[in-house]
Every structure is written in structure tokens, then in C-alpha cells.
Design a protein around this motif. Structure first.
Motif, PDB file in Angstrom:
ATOM      1  N   UNK A 270      32.518  23.209  35.479  1.00 52.25           N
ATOM      2  CA  UNK A 270      33.304  23.041  34.278  1.00 52.25           C
ATOM      3  C   UNK A 270      32.603  23.901  33.129  1.00 52.25           C
ATOM      4  N   UNK A 271      33.579  24.831  32.689  1.00 56.88           N
ATOM      5  CA  UNK A 271      33.188  25.477  31.226  1.00 56.88           C
ATOM      6  C   UNK A 271      34.263  24.800  30.279  1.00 56.88           C
ATOM      7  N   UNK A 272      33.945  24.345  29.130  1.00 58.34           N
ATOM      8  CA  UNK A 272      35.015  23.879  28.184  1.00 58.34           C
ATOM      9  C   UNK A 272      34.453  24.394  26.642  1.00 58.34           C
ATOM     10  N   UNK A 273      35.484  24.600  25.819  1.00 54.73           N
ATOM     11  CA  UNK A 273      35.184  24.654  24.145  1.00 54.73           C
ATOM     12  C   UNK A 273      35.430  26.204  23.921  1.00 54.73           C
ATOM     13  N   UNK A 274      35.376  26.518  22.873  1.00 53.51           N
ATOM     14  CA  UNK A 274      35.777  27.871  22.359  1.00 53.51           C
ATOM     15  C   UNK A 274      34.877  29.025  23.216  1.00 53.51           C
ATOM     16  N   UNK A 275      35.694  29.983  23.604  1.00 48.17           N
ATOM     17  CA  UNK A 275      35.431  31.056  24.411  1.00 48.17           C
ATOM     18  C   UNK A 275      34.900  32.220  23.575  1.00 48.17           C
ATOM     19  N   UNK A 276      33.630  32.282  23.235  1.00 49.40           N
ATOM     20  CA  UNK A 276      33.161  33.354  22.408  1.00 49.40           C
ATOM     21  C   UNK A 276      32.077  34.064  23.027  1.00 49.40           C
ATOM     22  N   UNK A 277      31.772  35.408  22.675  1.00 48.79           N
ATOM     23  CA  UNK A 277      30.867  36.240  23.173  1.00 48.79           C
ATOM     24  C   UNK A 277      29.605  35.624  23.483  1.00 48.79           C
ATOM     25  N   UNK A 278      28.913  34.833  22.548  1.00 44.54           N
ATOM     26  CA  UNK A 278      27.660  34.432  22.506  1.00 44.54           C
ATOM     27  C   UNK A 278      27.615  33.371  23.638  1.00 44.54           C
ATOM     28  N   UNK A 279      28.618  32.642  24.180  1.00 44.55           N
ATOM     29  CA  UNK A 279      28.807  31.647  24.984  1.00 44.55           C
ATOM     30  C   UNK A 279      28.418  31.844  26.638  1.00 44.55           C
ATOM     31  N   UNK A 280      28.515  33.112  26.854  1.00 46.67           N
ATOM     32  CA  UNK A 280      28.150  33.467  28.221  1.00 46.67           C
ATOM     33  C   UNK A 280      29.240  33.243  29.612  1.00 46.67           C
ATOM     34  N   UNK A 281      30.485  32.963  28.746  1.00 45.08           N
ATOM     35  CA  UNK A 281      31.530  32.763  29.850  1.00 45.08           C
ATOM     36  C   UNK A 281      31.653  33.917  30.939  1.00 45.08           C
ATOM     37  N   UNK A 282      31.499  35.148  30.578  1.00 42.49           N
ATOM     38  CA  UNK A 282      31.472  36.455  31.423  1.00 42.49           C
ATOM     39  C   UNK A 282      30.503  36.243  32.601  1.00 42.49           C
ATOM     40  N   UNK A 283      29.169  35.903  31.941  1.00 43.65           N
ATOM     41  CA  UNK A 283      28.207  35.666  32.986  1.00 43.65           C
ATOM     42  C   UNK A 283      28.458  34.581  33.992  1.00 43.65           C
ATOM     43  N   UNK A 284      29.023  33.378  33.426  1.00 43.16           N
ATOM     44  CA  UNK A 284      29.363  32.448  34.380  1.00 43.16           C
ATOM     45  C   UNK A 284      30.239  32.826  35.380  1.00 43.16           C
ATOM     46  N   UNK A 285      31.476  33.434  34.870  1.00 39.93           N
ATOM     47  CA  UNK A 285      32.483  34.137  35.845  1.00 39.93           C
ATOM     48  C   UNK A 285      31.823  34.960  36.871  1.00 39.93           C
ATOM     49  N   UNK A 286      31.224  35.997  36.582  1.00 37.23           N
ATOM     50  CA  UNK A 286      30.408  36.747  37.406  1.00 37.23           C
ATOM     51  C   UNK A 286      29.712  36.162  38.543  1.00 37.23           C
ATOM     52  N   UNK A 287      28.665  35.279  37.945  1.00 40.47           N
ATOM     53  CA  UNK A 287      28.078  34.403  38.994  1.00 40.47           C
ATOM     54  C   UNK A 287      28.807  33.511  39.860  1.00 40.47           C
ATOM     55  N   UNK A 288      30.027  33.170  39.524  1.00 39.82           N
ATOM     56  CA  UNK A 288      30.863  32.403  40.533  1.00 39.82           C
ATOM     57  C   UNK A 288      31.565  32.972  41.272  1.00 39.82           C
ATOM     58  N   UNK A 289      32.015  34.224  40.877  1.00 42.94           N
ATOM     59  CA  UNK A 289      32.596  35.175  41.894  1.00 42.94           C
ATOM     60  C   UNK A 289      31.702  35.586  42.913  1.00 42.94           C
ATOM     61  N   UNK A 290      30.476  35.704  42.789  1.00 45.81           N
ATOM     62  CA  UNK A 290      29.485  36.202  43.735  1.00 45.81           C
ATOM     63  C   UNK A 290      29.172  35.070  44.533  1.00 45.81           C
ATOM     64  N   UNK A 291      29.269  34.001  44.213  1.00 43.90           N
ATOM     65  CA  UNK A 291      28.974  32.616  45.053  1.00 43.90           C
ATOM     66  C   UNK A 291      29.786  32.624  46.268  1.00 43.90           C
ATOM     67  N   UNK A 292      29.227  32.660  47.669  1.00 40.46           N
ATOM     68  CA  UNK A 292      29.610  32.851  48.775  1.00 40.46           C
ATOM     69  C   UNK A 292      30.114  31.445  49.168  1.00 40.46           C
ATOM     70  N   UNK A 293      31.581  31.272  49.606  1.00 42.45           N
ATOM     71  CA  UNK A 293      31.985  29.944  50.030  1.00 42.45           C
ATOM     72  C   UNK A 293      31.131  29.129  50.706  1.00 42.45           C
ATOM     73  N   UNK A 294      30.373  29.995  51.431  1.00 36.29           N
ATOM     74  CA  UNK A 294      29.600  29.278  53.094  1.00 36.29           C
ATOM     75  C   UNK A 294      28.373  28.588  52.047  1.00 36.29           C
ATOM     76  N   UNK A 295      27.726  28.985  50.896  1.00 38.79           N
ATOM     77  CA  UNK A 295      26.830  28.267  50.010  1.00 38.79           C
ATOM     78  C   UNK A 295      27.331  27.007  49.513  1.00 38.79           C
ATOM     79  N   UNK A 296      28.645  26.948  49.059  1.00 38.74           N
ATOM     80  CA  UNK A 296      29.129  25.954  48.304  1.00 38.74           C
ATOM     81  C   UNK A 296      30.687  25.884  48.757  1.00 38.74           C
ATOM     82  N   UNK A 297      30.827  25.276  49.874  1.00 33.69           N
ATOM     83  CA  UNK A 297      32.495  25.357  50.595  1.00 33.69           C
ATOM     84  C   UNK A 297      33.367  24.649  49.415  1.00 33.69           C
ATOM     85  N   UNK A 298      32.941  23.556  48.677  1.00 38.68           N
ATOM     86  CA  UNK A 298      33.966  23.064  47.849  1.00 38.68           C
ATOM     87  C   UNK A 298      33.747  23.221  46.611  1.00 38.68           C
TER      88      UNK A 298
END
Length: 346
Positions: free
Chosen positions: A168-196
Motif C-alpha cells: 500500500x501507498x497512501x497519502x497525497x500523490x506529489x512528485x517528490x513522493x516517488x509513486x512513479x518509482x513504486x509503480x514502475x518497480x511493481x510492474x517489473x515484479x514478476x508474479x513468480x517472485x511474489x505470486x500473491x
């Protein structure tokens, strides 16, 4: 403890003008709890330009000074003039300024005139309140008042059990909070590494570009979902409760109310390694605060989930130094020290 000011034959509580306006249901719980804690020792006045320029108060307590300057372009000149008039009034009437260092500088860029006005306010500041013990002290006086917890604030709200794999990320979504980095990192997370694994984003984006970024990620990967709006405290307790791990990948992080809120609801957090976060981890328990170095990536997320599941932790984080009664008394002492002009660090 009664905070008293004596003027001639008159004895009355000191009045502290806060730089925030009357609070609504949508406002920051930290500010509300500060006001309540301070009100046990001093009279609290909320901000208006009429009160600031013509009202009676003994101390001006400034939280986010840039918010007093931000205005639509057509009225920005007037806002700057009012701010300058406030600085002049505090100087002429010898009203001390107390400043809480929520951030070392505004997160969004400031123009040259805004930076000049903020520097003038800095010169008028007679007491700096830092929210952690690692922020550098500033002259003429600095007091440490740790950011309080949110346990009492959310005590009556339902908190569901965590769902395995939910980040979970929660709170105002502002440029300095790195939500884009979180999204990119999660999209690159292979389901085999973390199936759930799944990612939940909750908060209001500050720009259309950020809103589109989150919406595109939700469309691209069914594991990503979002609630892109302000949510009330009850909804927030539900969202945090369902998280197995809260991820806050801020590019700039000094004092995070979001991190303390997650910990207050007994949810571990993943945050970048820096001095304030290391200090908080040492204080509340290293098994509650997971630190990462460098840029966030998919491997960091997978490793953090594994550590959450394999690390034994205390039943709750240690908040023994973050009680609001203590914070209220320390704010009172900070106000008195500013009034008396003691030139020492506390």
C-alpha cells in the motif's frame, strides 16, 4: 500547568497564533492533535490575515510558511505584501516566531521573491522545533519535539486484518513522493517472485500527469488498483489495515506522518535509508521499519515482503517517546523560551 503572561496588573494565558486555519474533517490529524495538546497550556488562535495583522497574540507559530504565500497568480502580489506586513508586525511588536521544521525547504519549487520572503521569516524566528533528533539545530534556539503517534486518533476505528501480499501507498500523490518509482518497480515484479503480490494506491494526485500514471498502471496490470481521491479516516484505517506492508518511496523524507500513521496501526513500512528513518527504526524497532538503499526496484519489493513474513517483531512499535501530552508541554516550554529570548539550544 498554566501558561501565564503578566502585563502590568493583567495576568492571562499566553495566546499562540497558529499559521493554520480552523481545521476541517479533511485536514491533517497531526495538526489537530498539536492544537489539542497546545490548548492544554495556552490559548490557541487559528490563522486569518485579520488576526495576524490586527489581532492580539504573544507568539506566532509557523508550520508550513510557503502555504501563506501560495495563491493564484492574479493575487500573488497581495499575498506577498500581506506576508511582508506580518513579518514587520512581529518585529515592531516584538512577537517571537516559532517555526516547526516539517521540511528543510518547500517540496515544490519557489520563485526568487518567495525565497526572499521565507528568508526574512527565518531571520525573525526565535525558536525552531525539529521533529526528530537528527535534523541540524538552528540558532538562536532549537527544541526537539518528536512527531506524535496516531494510536489514540484511530483507536475507535475498525482496522481489518492484513491481506497477504498487499502493498500500500497512501497519502497525497506529489512528485517528490516517488509513486512513479513504486509503480514502475511493481510492474517489473514478476508474479513468480511474489505470486500473491498486489499494489494499492490511495490518495489524491497533485497533477493530471500523476493521475494518468496511476490509471495507466491499473489498466496495464490487474494486480494494481487505486482510489485516487481524499479518503476519510475510517476509510484510511480500512486501507492501511488490509496492507501487509506500507511502501513510502519518498525522494525527500525528513518527517513522515504517513510512516507514523502506518506504524500506529501496527503495519510495517518500507522506506529509503536516511538518517531520520534510521533513527526512527532504532526507536520503534528495526522489525517495524525496513530500509532500502539506492533506487526502489522489483527485487527490493520482493525482498521486503519476504522479510515481513519471516521476521519476528514486537506486538506493537515502541512509541513511548511520542505521547501527545508530552508534546503539548514541550510546545508550551518552547513558546516561553521564545518569549524570554533564551539564546541556547534545548
Amino acid at each position: 500547568m498554566a501558561a501565564q503572561m503578566t502585563r502590568g496588573k493583567e495576568t492571562r494565558p499566553i495566546t499562540v497564533l497558529q499559521s493554520v486555519r480552523p481545521q476541517t474533517d479533511n485536514d491533517n490529524p497531526y495538526v489537530k492533535q498539536v492544537m489539542t495538546a497546545v490548548a492544554c497550556h495556552a490559548e490557541v488562535a487559528f490563522f486569518s490575515w485579520r488576526t495576524a495583522l490586527f489581532g492580539r497574540y504573544d507568539v506566532l507559530h509557523v508550520h508550513w510558511p510557503e502555504f501563506l504565500l501560495r495563491a493564484p497568480e492574479r493575487s500573488r502580489g497581495l499575498q506577498y505584501a500581506l506576508f511582508l506586513a506580518l513579518i514587520l508586525r512581529t518585529a515592531l511588536l516584538r512577537r517571537p516566531v516559532v517555526r516547526t521544521l516539517h521540511n528543510l525547504a518547500p517540496h515544490e519549487g519557489a520563485g526568487m521573491l518567495e525565497r526572499l520572503l521565507l528568508r526574512l521569516l527565518d531571520r525573525r524566528t526565535r525558536m525552531w522545533i525539529r521533529l526528530n533528533a537528527v535534523t541540524a539545530q538552528r540558532p538562536p534556539q532549537t527544541m526537539t519535539i518528536l512527531h506524535g503517534h496516531y494510536r489514540d486518533w484511530f483507536a475507535a476505528m475498525d482496522v481489518p486484518p492484513p491481506q497477504p501480499g498487499r502493498l500500500l501507498y497512501f497519502g497525497l500523490i506529489r512528485p517528490y513522493k516517488g509513486v512513479e518509482d513504486l509503480l514502475d518497480s511493481f510492474l517489473a515484479l514478476a508474479p513468480a517472485l511474489a505470486p500473491d503480490a498486489e499494489l494499492r494506491i490511495v490518495g489524491r494526485p497533485s497533477t493530471d500527469a500523476l493521475r494518468e500514471k496511476v490509471a495507466d498502471a491499473c489498466a496495464a496490470d490487474a494486480r494494481v488498483s487505486a482510489l485516487l481521491d481524499y479518503v476519510d479516516d475510517a476509510t484510511l484505517a480500512q486501507e492501511i489495515g488490509r496492507a501487509e506492508l506500507v511502501v513510502l518511496p519518498f525522494r525527500e523524507m525528513l518527517n513522515s506522518g504517513s510512516m507514523l500513521l502506518a506504524l500506529s496501526l501496527n503495519r510495517p513500512v518500507l522506506v529509503p535509508r536516511n538518517a531520520p528513518n534510521v533513527a526512527l527504526a532504532d526507536e520503534v524497532g528495526r522489525d517495524w521499519v525496513y530500509l532500502y538503499d539506492g533506487e526502489l526496484n522489483a527485487a527490493t519489493l520482493a525482498n521486503a515482503l519476504w522479510r515481513v513474513r519471516t521476521t519476528a517483531r514486537a506486538p506493537t512499535p515502541n512509541f513511548s517517546h511520542r505521547e501527545w501530552a508530552d508534546a503539548g508541554e514541550l510546545h508550551y516550554l518552547a513558546y516561553l523560551a521564545a518569549i524570554r529570548g533564551h539564546g541556547r539550544h534545548a
